[in-house]
Design an enzyme around this catalytic site. Structure first.
Site, mmCIF file in Angstrom:
data_model
loop_
_atom_site.group_PDB
_atom_site.id
_atom_site.type_symbol
_atom_site.label_atom_id
_atom_site.label_comp_id
_atom_site.label_asym_id
_atom_site.label_seq_id
_atom_site.Cartn_x
_atom_site.Cartn_y
_atom_site.Cartn_z
ATOM 1 N N VAL A 60 0.061 -7.898 1.011
ATOM 2 C CA VAL A 60 -0.540 -6.579 1.174
ATOM 3 C C VAL A 60 -0.331 -5.670 -0.036
ATOM 4 O O VAL A 60 -1.053 -4.681 -0.202
ATOM 5 C CB VAL A 60 0.019 -5.904 2.448
ATOM 6 C CG1 VAL A 60 1.454 -5.424 2.232
ATOM 7 C CG2 VAL A 60 -0.870 -4.763 2.911
ATOM 8 N N TYR A 61 0.623 -5.975 -0.899
ATOM 9 C CA TYR A 61 0.894 -5.090 -2.027
ATOM 10 C C TYR A 61 -0.314 -5.013 -2.960
ATOM 11 O O TYR A 61 -0.725 -6.022 -3.539
ATOM 12 C CB TYR A 61 2.119 -5.558 -2.811
ATOM 13 C CG TYR A 61 3.431 -5.470 -2.072
ATOM 14 C CD1 TYR A 61 3.575 -4.690 -0.921
ATOM 15 C CD2 TYR A 61 4.548 -6.164 -2.529
ATOM 16 C CE1 TYR A 61 4.785 -4.626 -0.249
ATOM 17 C CE2 TYR A 61 5.768 -6.094 -1.862
ATOM 18 C CZ TYR A 61 5.878 -5.325 -0.723
ATOM 19 O OH TYR A 61 7.077 -5.258 -0.054
ATOM 20 N N SER A 62 -0.838 -3.810 -3.097
ATOM 21 C CA SER A 62 -2.018 -3.573 -3.936
ATOM 22 C C SER A 62 -3.143 -4.557 -3.619
ATOM 23 O O SER A 62 -3.815 -5.073 -4.511
ATOM 24 C CB SER A 62 -1.656 -3.627 -5.423
ATOM 25 O OG SER A 62 -0.817 -2.554 -5.776
ATOM 26 N N ASP A 63 -3.298 -4.835 -2.312
ATOM 27 C CA ASP A 63 -4.410 -5.675 -1.850
ATOM 28 C C ASP A 63 -4.415 -7.044 -2.537
ATOM 29 O O ASP A 63 -5.468 -7.564 -2.918
ATOM 30 C CB ASP A 63 -5.736 -4.949 -2.100
ATOM 31 C CG ASP A 63 -6.917 -5.598 -1.388
ATOM 32 O OD1 ASP A 63 -6.694 -6.259 -0.350
ATOM 33 O OD2 ASP A 63 -8.052 -5.460 -1.877
#
Length: 326
Positions: A60-63
């Protein structure tokens, strides 16, 4: 750099882990302060030069762009057999049904996507990012077991949940002969110690490696509370964790500052030294976005606080509301 086993495993990890939430494309994430690829690479390279072999990110980090940046940098700078890559699954990655959570469908889909972004055949540690209240834990644990048996992950871990939930997951795995969690990535630092009530004793008893996130409380343990930075002004997650208790935390921060001044070292080193002396902490996850952040963190490994200093830091603590589990 010191290396230790991760929990009750034979896996060697550096005493510090580089948290990679700060790397990515700002426009695709809630944090505008993240570093793009060009500015992330020197930090990752410096971590390797300092002996850090443990890198933690999440889908999920920065998509997903954090995984991409970390994967490309490590492929260029490191020997894959010597480094430990950890990533996580749970939060929403696309709209519509099955875009989040810990169902078998979501896990099987997201591990493949993470591997593709990271540019590797396997991750060393695959972690559930939170507890899924809408999926039976039996389904989640069997899916994670199958990910390990397929060779896509070497170990599995968990993050940020109640102790009863973690114990239920451990029991479910043991009952069915499935792969067991070896680590807990929990919220733990000098101004948030609620994990000491149940989770830390559970991890000691079960020989679980503890890799705390937010070891510096989003920077609040590195400066006076009234001082601000671009991150502190824009990081809504950190605000939700710490703003409500700022007044009660102030005395701890002041004592931390006094000990650091007395020793002639930055506050970050005292905050990390305290955490490194708390069992069963294996490797705090340090979210460095500057080379100096890494250098200060590594220096903390050589600091041993006295029992009097430890007691002085801990004495002012008062109970806090639980944050970070949802």
């Amino acid at each position: 750099m010191d290396y230790v086993k991760l929990g009750n495993t034979g896996l060697d990890v550096s005493r510090l882990c580089l948290g990679c939430m700060g790397f990515g494309v700002a426009e695709r994430w809630v944090h505008p302060w993240v570093l793009d690829e060009e500015n992330s690479r020197p930090v990752i390279r410096k971590a390797l030069e300092l002996g850090i072999n443990f890198f933690d990110t999440a889908n999920v980090y920065s998509d997903g762009t954090s995984e991409e940046i970390v994967g490309m940098a490590l492929k260029e700078y490191a020997n894959r057999d010597e480094i430990v890559i950890a990533t996580k699954v749970h939060f929403r990655m696309h709209q519509g049904p099955n875009g989040a959570g810990l169902s078998r469908k979501a896990i099987m889909s997201e591990i493949d996507k993470s591997l593709q972004r990271l540019g590797t055949d396997y991750v060393d540690l695959y972690q559930i990012h939170r507890w899924d209240y809408h999926t039976p834990i039996e389904e989640t644990m069997e899916a994670l077991h199958d990910v390990v048996k397929a060779g896509k992950a070497r170990y599995i871990g968990a993050s940020a949940m109640y102790a009863w939930q973690f114990l239920k997951a451990l029991h479910t795995a043991e009952l069915n002969g499935w792969t067991r969690f070896v680590s807990m990535q929990n919220h733990y630092n000098l101004i948030y110690r609620e994990e000491e009530r149940e989770m830390m004793p559970l991890c000691r008893a079960e020989k679980i490696g503890v890799i705390p996130y937010s070891p510096l409380a989003g920077g609040r343990l590195t400066r006076d509370l009234q001082d601000t930075t671009h991150r502190s002004e824009t990081d809504q997650a950190a605000k939700s964790k710490y703003d409500a208790t700022a007044d009660t935390d102030r005395l701890i921060v002041e004592r931390l500052a006094a000990i650091a001044a007395n020793r002639g070292v930055p506050r970050v080193q005292i905050a990390l030294a305290w955490l490194l002396q708390k069992e069963p902490v294996t490797a705090p996850i340090v979210g460095a976005t500057k080379l100096s952040h890494l250098e200060d963190a590594v220096t903390a490994l050589s600091i041993t606080l006295t029992p009097e200093e430890m007691a002085s830091l801990e004495e002012p603590y008062v109970p806090h509301a639980i944050v970070g589990y949802q």
